[in-house]
Design a protein around this motif. Sequence first.
Motif, PDB file in Angstrom:
ATOM      1  N   SER A   2       0.824  -1.201   0.000  1.00 26.78           N
ATOM      2  CA  SER A   2       0.000   0.000   0.000  1.00 26.78           C
ATOM      3  C   SER A   2       0.860   1.254   0.000  1.00 26.78           C
ATOM      4  O   SER A   2       2.005   1.252   0.446  1.00 26.78           O
ATOM      5  N   THR A   3       0.269   2.338  -0.506  1.00 26.89           N
ATOM      6  CA  THR A   3       0.899   3.655  -0.466  1.00 26.89           C
ATOM      7  C   THR A   3      -0.008   4.582   0.333  1.00 26.89           C
ATOM      8  O   THR A   3      -1.062   4.164   0.827  1.00 26.89           O
ATOM      9  N   GLU A   4       0.389   5.864   0.484  1.00 27.29           N
ATOM     10  CA  GLU A   4      -0.399   6.812   1.262  1.00 27.29           C
ATOM     11  C   GLU A   4      -0.901   7.942   0.384  1.00 27.29           C
ATOM     12  O   GLU A   4      -0.208   8.375  -0.542  1.00 27.29           O
ATOM     13  N   SER A   5      -2.116   8.423   0.706  1.00 31.62           N
ATOM     14  CA  SER A   5      -2.638   9.596   0.013  1.00 31.62           C
ATOM     15  C   SER A   5      -1.869  10.828   0.475  1.00 31.62           C
ATOM     16  O   SER A   5      -1.308  10.854   1.572  1.00 31.62           O
ATOM     17  N   ASN A   6      -1.838  11.854  -0.364  1.00 32.44           N
ATOM     18  CA  ASN A   6      -1.001  13.018  -0.080  1.00 32.44           C
ATOM     19  C   ASN A   6      -1.472  13.828   1.123  1.00 32.44           C
ATOM     20  O   ASN A   6      -0.673  14.223   1.969  1.00 32.44           O
ATOM     21  N   LYS A   7      -2.767  14.084   1.231  1.00 27.94           N
ATOM     22  CA  LYS A   7      -3.261  15.009   2.247  1.00 27.94           C
ATOM     23  C   LYS A   7      -3.582  14.322   3.569  1.00 27.94           C
ATOM     24  O   LYS A   7      -3.052  14.689   4.617  1.00 27.94           O
ATOM     25  N   LEU A   8      -4.437  13.327   3.538  1.00 25.12           N
ATOM     26  CA  LEU A   8      -4.875  12.680   4.776  1.00 25.12           C
ATOM     27  C   LEU A   8      -3.999  11.510   5.187  1.00 25.12           C
ATOM     28  O   LEU A   8      -4.158  10.963   6.277  1.00 25.12           O
ATOM     29  N   LYS A   9      -3.085  11.111   4.310  1.00 26.23           N
ATOM     30  CA  LYS A   9      -2.198   9.973   4.592  1.00 26.23           C
ATOM     31  C   LYS A   9      -2.985   8.682   4.798  1.00 26.23           C
ATOM     32  O   LYS A   9      -2.634   7.841   5.632  1.00 26.23           O
ATOM     33  N   LEU A  10      -4.068   8.541   4.034  1.00 24.97           N
ATOM     34  CA  LEU A  10      -4.826   7.299   4.070  1.00 24.97           C
ATOM     35  C   LEU A  10      -4.058   6.204   3.337  1.00 24.97           C
ATOM     36  O   LEU A  10      -3.286   6.474   2.408  1.00 24.97           O
ATOM     37  N   LYS A  11      -4.267   4.976   3.764  1.00 24.99           N
ATOM     38  CA  LYS A  11      -3.610   3.840   3.127  1.00 24.99           C
ATOM     39  C   LYS A  11      -4.318   3.510   1.806  1.00 24.99           C
ATOM     40  O   LYS A  11      -5.542   3.339   1.777  1.00 24.99           O
ATOM     41  N   ILE A  12      -3.554   3.432   0.731  1.00 22.20           N
ATOM     42  CA  ILE A  12      -4.094   3.068  -0.577  1.00 22.20           C
ATOM     43  C   ILE A  12      -3.623   1.651  -0.892  1.00 22.20           C
ATOM     44  O   ILE A  12      -2.439   1.426  -1.168  1.00 22.20           O
ATOM     45  N   PRO A  13      -4.528   0.677  -0.802  1.00 22.27           N
ATOM     46  CA  PRO A  13      -4.111  -0.717  -1.022  1.00 22.27           C
ATOM     47  C   PRO A  13      -3.603  -0.936  -2.451  1.00 22.27           C
ATOM     48  O   PRO A  13      -4.017  -0.266  -3.398  1.00 22.27           O
ATOM     49  N   SER A  14      -2.714  -1.870  -2.549  1.00 22.81           N
ATOM     50  CA  SER A  14      -2.225  -2.297  -3.861  1.00 22.81           C
ATOM     51  C   SER A  14      -3.032  -3.510  -4.314  1.00 22.81           C
ATOM     52  O   SER A  14      -3.532  -4.291  -3.493  1.00 22.81           O
ATOM     53  N   ILE A  15      -3.159  -3.660  -5.607  1.00 19.26           N
ATOM     54  CA  ILE A  15      -3.918  -4.794  -6.148  1.00 19.26           C
ATOM     55  C   ILE A  15      -3.275  -6.125  -5.782  1.00 19.26           C
ATOM     56  O   ILE A  15      -3.913  -7.175  -5.782  1.00 19.26           O
ATOM     57  N   THR A  16      -2.003  -6.067  -5.406  1.00 14.52           N
ATOM     58  CA  THR A  16      -1.295  -7.308  -5.052  1.00 14.52           C
ATOM     59  C   THR A  16      -1.338  -7.609  -3.553  1.00 14.52           C
ATOM     60  O   THR A  16      -0.798  -8.616  -3.107  1.00 14.52           O
ATOM     61  N   ASP A  17      -1.963  -6.720  -2.761  1.00 13.95           N
ATOM     62  CA  ASP A  17      -2.013  -6.930  -1.311  1.00 13.95           C
ATOM     63  C   ASP A  17      -2.821  -8.178  -0.958  1.00 13.95           C
ATOM     64  O   ASP A  17      -3.820  -8.508  -1.623  1.00 13.95           O
TER      65      ASP A  17
END
Length: 211
Positions: A2-17
Amino acid sequence: MSTESNKLKLKIPSITDEVENFIRDMGYNFNLLDFISDDYVSATPTSGDFPRAKRLYNTSPVYDGYIGWVNVRTGKAAPYWQQLKSYTVGDYIIPRVDNGHVFICVQSGTSGFTEPIFPVSTDVQFNDTRLASTWAATTQYKKNDIVLPTVDNGRFYICIQAGESGNTEPPWQTVDGATTYDKNASWATYRITRWKEAGSAVLFYPFGKIG
């Protein structure tokens, strides 16, 4: 991964997670969104811990009122000290004149007739008996005078019948509310409340004037 969104730092899951990681990231996101979401109140809080810059929105805004309140000091919220109020161990209060600190009750009892001068040193303890004097013989007392026995018994006494005290110290009552008769004067019994400095107090100010 996963990566993080720029503003809220939410977790962005990866399709491979994996599913477990995806669920963990979603739980993190929900908790973060819950933490930063707006809170609505009808008045400034009297309990809880709040960070600096926390905003609380007014549930009933009116013309010439305010949109809400913003906290300018990280700390704990508590109700104001009250005269002759029963307090129990663990209760928090703040002074009516802000000194930046909150205080916790460490001995159950009744607050005094006059608000204490609250110290600001860390962990300092003190009795809530401001303006109390030690009982004296053949002394003219007036209503609401406060005395302490010559031998400490954990109580203070408020004059409820003005008059002259006796030649010898009376046998003091120790049950809350009981009356001690002292020649022409009479005294009501109160257990002494004891306070301890307990850190920083919040300080909310209104913002967003309407109209």
